[in-house]
Design a protein around this motif. Sequence first.
Motif, PDB file in Angstrom:
ATOM      1  N   ARG A 124       0.971  -0.911   0.326  1.00  0.00           N
ATOM      2  CA  ARG A 124       0.220   0.025   0.380  1.00  0.00           C
ATOM      3  C   ARG A 124       0.608   1.007  -0.068  1.00  0.00           C
ATOM      4  NH1 ARG A 124      -3.172  -3.008   3.090  1.00  0.00           N
ATOM      5  NH2 ARG A 124      -4.863  -3.488   2.279  1.00  0.00           N
ATOM      6  N   SER A 125       2.399   1.678   0.422  1.00  0.00           N
ATOM      7  CA  SER A 125       2.394   2.393   0.771  1.00  0.00           C
ATOM      8  C   SER A 125       3.629   2.339  -0.463  1.00  0.00           C
ATOM      9  CB  SER A 125       3.248   2.392   2.255  1.00  0.00           C
ATOM     10  OG  SER A 125       4.101   1.554   1.775  1.00  0.00           O
ATOM     11  N   ALA A 126       3.908   1.848  -0.872  1.00  0.00           N
ATOM     12  CA  ALA A 126       4.546   1.285  -2.218  1.00  0.00           C
ATOM     13  C   ALA A 126       4.171   1.780  -3.597  1.00  0.00           C
ATOM     14  CB  ALA A 126       5.687   0.067  -2.699  1.00  0.00           C
ATOM     15  N   LEU A 127       2.539   2.094  -3.045  1.00  0.00           N
ATOM     16  CA  LEU A 127       1.778   2.776  -4.360  1.00  0.00           C
ATOM     17  C   LEU A 127       1.802   4.115  -4.751  1.00  0.00           C
ATOM     18  CD1 LEU A 127      -1.526   0.425  -3.867  1.00  0.00           C
ATOM     19  CD2 LEU A 127       0.128   0.215  -6.195  1.00  0.00           C
ATOM     20  N   GLY A 128       2.113   4.385  -3.791  1.00  0.00           N
ATOM     21  CA  GLY A 128       2.260   5.854  -3.416  1.00  0.00           C
ATOM     22  C   GLY A 128       3.729   6.361  -4.177  1.00  0.00           C
ATOM     23  N   GLY A 129       4.623   5.790  -4.261  1.00  0.00           N
ATOM     24  CA  GLY A 129       6.043   5.820  -4.286  1.00  0.00           C
ATOM     25  C   GLY A 129       6.278   6.141  -6.620  1.00  0.00           C
ATOM     26  N   GLU A 130       7.272   6.392  -6.290  1.00  0.00           N
ATOM     27  CA  GLU A 130       7.876   6.854  -8.073  1.00  0.00           C
ATOM     28  C   GLU A 130       8.115   5.287  -8.789  1.00  0.00           C
ATOM     29  OE1 GLU A 130       7.928   9.454  -9.488  1.00  0.00           O
ATOM     30  OE2 GLU A 130       7.771  10.589  -7.773  1.00  0.00           O
ATOM     31  N   SER A 131       8.073   4.375  -7.771  1.00  0.00           N
ATOM     32  CA  SER A 131       8.891   2.683  -7.796  1.00  0.00           C
ATOM     33  C   SER A 131       7.400   1.798  -7.835  1.00  0.00           C
ATOM     34  CB  SER A 131       9.648   2.274  -8.144  1.00  0.00           C
ATOM     35  OG  SER A 131      10.862   3.109  -8.047  1.00  0.00           O
ATOM     36  N   PRO A 132       7.216   0.609  -9.024  1.00  0.00           N
ATOM     37  CA  PRO A 132       6.090  -0.010  -8.520  1.00  0.00           C
ATOM     38  C   PRO A 132       6.353  -1.057  -7.783  1.00  0.00           C
ATOM     39  CG  PRO A 132       7.695  -0.710 -11.153  1.00  0.00           C
ATOM     40  CD  PRO A 132       7.817   0.594 -10.286  1.00  0.00           C
ATOM     41  N   THR A 133       5.201  -1.863  -7.184  1.00  0.00           N
ATOM     42  CA  THR A 133       5.264  -2.475  -6.339  1.00  0.00           C
ATOM     43  C   THR A 133       4.541  -4.327  -7.238  1.00  0.00           C
ATOM     44  OG1 THR A 133       5.046  -3.066  -3.575  1.00  0.00           O
ATOM     45  CG2 THR A 133       3.009  -2.556  -5.052  1.00  0.00           C
ATOM     46  N   ILE A 134       5.808  -4.939  -6.325  1.00  0.00           N
ATOM     47  CA  ILE A 134       5.438  -6.234  -7.020  1.00  0.00           C
ATOM     48  C   ILE A 134       5.091  -7.362  -6.083  1.00  0.00           C
ATOM     49  CG2 ILE A 134       6.418  -8.385  -8.370  1.00  0.00           C
ATOM     50  CD1 ILE A 134       8.484  -6.677  -9.921  1.00  0.00           C
ATOM     51  N   VAL A 135       3.724  -8.128  -6.594  1.00  0.00           N
ATOM     52  CA  VAL A 135       3.050  -8.930  -5.495  1.00  0.00           C
ATOM     53  C   VAL A 135       3.352  -9.999  -6.157  1.00  0.00           C
ATOM     54  CG1 VAL A 135       0.690 -10.230  -4.752  1.00  0.00           C
ATOM     55  CG2 VAL A 135       1.627  -7.068  -4.857  1.00  0.00           C
ATOM     56  N   VAL A 136       3.888 -11.117  -5.983  1.00  0.00           N
ATOM     57  CA  VAL A 136       4.137 -12.843  -5.709  1.00  0.00           C
ATOM     58  C   VAL A 136       3.110 -13.786  -5.006  1.00  0.00           C
ATOM     59  CG1 VAL A 136       5.865 -14.161  -5.993  1.00  0.00           C
ATOM     60  CG2 VAL A 136       6.081 -12.211  -6.049  1.00  0.00           C
ATOM     61  N   LEU A 137       2.381 -14.215  -6.033  1.00  0.00           N
ATOM     62  CA  LEU A 137       1.398 -14.814  -4.942  1.00  0.00           C
ATOM     63  C   LEU A 137       1.693 -15.885  -5.173  1.00  0.00           C
ATOM     64  CD1 LEU A 137      -1.609 -13.238  -7.633  1.00  0.00           C
ATOM     65  CD2 LEU A 137      -1.181 -11.875  -5.213  1.00  0.00           C
ATOM     66  N   ALA A 138       0.421 -16.906  -4.414  1.00  0.00           N
ATOM     67  CA  ALA A 138       0.355 -18.523  -4.092  1.00  0.00           C
ATOM     68  C   ALA A 138      -0.761 -19.017  -5.078  1.00  0.00           C
ATOM     69  CB  ALA A 138       0.842 -18.490  -3.245  1.00  0.00           C
ATOM     70  N   CYS A 139      -1.146 -18.402  -5.979  1.00  0.00           N
ATOM     71  CA  CYS A 139      -2.350 -18.575  -6.624  1.00  0.00           C
ATOM     72  C   CYS A 139      -2.720 -17.880  -8.377  1.00  0.00           C
ATOM     73  CB  CYS A 139      -3.206 -18.074  -6.022  1.00  0.00           C
ATOM     74  SG  CYS A 139      -3.977 -16.273  -5.482  1.00  0.00           S
ATOM     75  N   ALA A 140      -3.189 -17.903  -8.935  1.00  0.00           N
ATOM     76  CA  ALA A 140      -3.203 -17.762  -9.964  1.00  0.00           C
ATOM     77  C   ALA A 140      -3.912 -15.546  -9.973  1.00  0.00           C
ATOM     78  CB  ALA A 140      -4.277 -18.258 -10.885  1.00  0.00           C
ATOM     79  N   THR A 141      -3.407 -15.055 -11.119  1.00  0.00           N
ATOM     80  CA  THR A 141      -3.254 -13.931 -10.263  1.00  0.00           C
ATOM     81  C   THR A 141      -4.551 -13.608 -10.512  1.00  0.00           C
ATOM     82  OG1 THR A 141      -3.019 -13.370 -14.189  1.00  0.00           O
ATOM     83  CG2 THR A 141      -1.248 -13.791 -12.103  1.00  0.00           C
TER      84      THR A 141
END
Length: 335
Positions: A124-141
């Motif tokens: 959540r906090s990274a979403l407001g920054g200059e760089s993207p955030t990456i979520v690595v899931l244990a299920c399908a996207t």
Amino acid sequence: MRMVAGRRVDVQRSLEAWRARLETADPARDLAAGESMGARLIVPGDIEWPTQLDDLGYARPYGLWLWGDADLRFSCLKSVSIVGSRAATAYGTHVAAEFGASLGDMGWTVVSGGAYGIDGAVHRSALGGESPTIVVLACATDIDYPLGHHDLFRLVRENGLLVSECPPGVRPTRLRFLIRNRLIAALSRGTIVVEAALRSGALNTVGHAVSLRRPVGAVPGPVTSGTSAGCHQLIRQGKAVCVTTPEEVVDLVGTIGDDLAPRRRGPVLPRDALSQVMRQVLDAVPGRGGAGPASIAVEAGVDLSTALTCLGGLAAAGYVERAGQGWRLRPGTLQ
């Protein structure tokens, strides 16, 4: 039985399990489903494939499903994984949010697992920054797990990436969480643990980072907090470096010589600008009553002439004043 990576594997049983899966596999259907929802499949050799995944050796994924606008390979050039407890405390959530926001503003991509607690706070906090955030899931996207992060995943698709080894429609399992942890460790330059109990999935991610010889950092917490016990153990065992600020994180995982954290100091006091001799004389001046120059000189370990010179300078600077019995500190002057 065969030995694979130091463990016994029943090859025949594994082949039978995979043969059963192949009967239900439909790659064309999976590709069509992914394309219809906006996801894409990348494999080794594609332009977007992060080559650092090759460090996993036999455990390297055969392909990755991506859903989002960011470029995975480019985003991971300067990336750091931040993991921790699902049952995060207010302290852990605060630290994770501060790290995520600051690292994003500093041009670093934050990688995590999208779970409740530390993961969610970081994303959540990274979403407001200059760089993207990456979520690595244990299920399908296309599966929102946990369901409470539906809105978070929607924002990540718009400002980052959802990453998974699973084709569309695959649900999470306990084993898939452990398997995906190797990707969290391998995609980034290093892994930071904000909060972790002695038995924690975050420590599993650390194990992968250590085996990949990637830097590991741990945030200390209260010694009475069970959610920080894992962090303290990592530091004590020498598996992790103590980190307390985003700058120290970058110092740990960044380029040697280019990403050094500034040296931390205590507050600068006005008396810090005084010379060593002036501080000696100031320390010899009493706070009450008063003392003559000769007594102050003896206490300070200087000659009388030096003491008189320093007393004059200290009086002009407002540190000392004349009293009936000699010199004393001015009220409010810190020792």
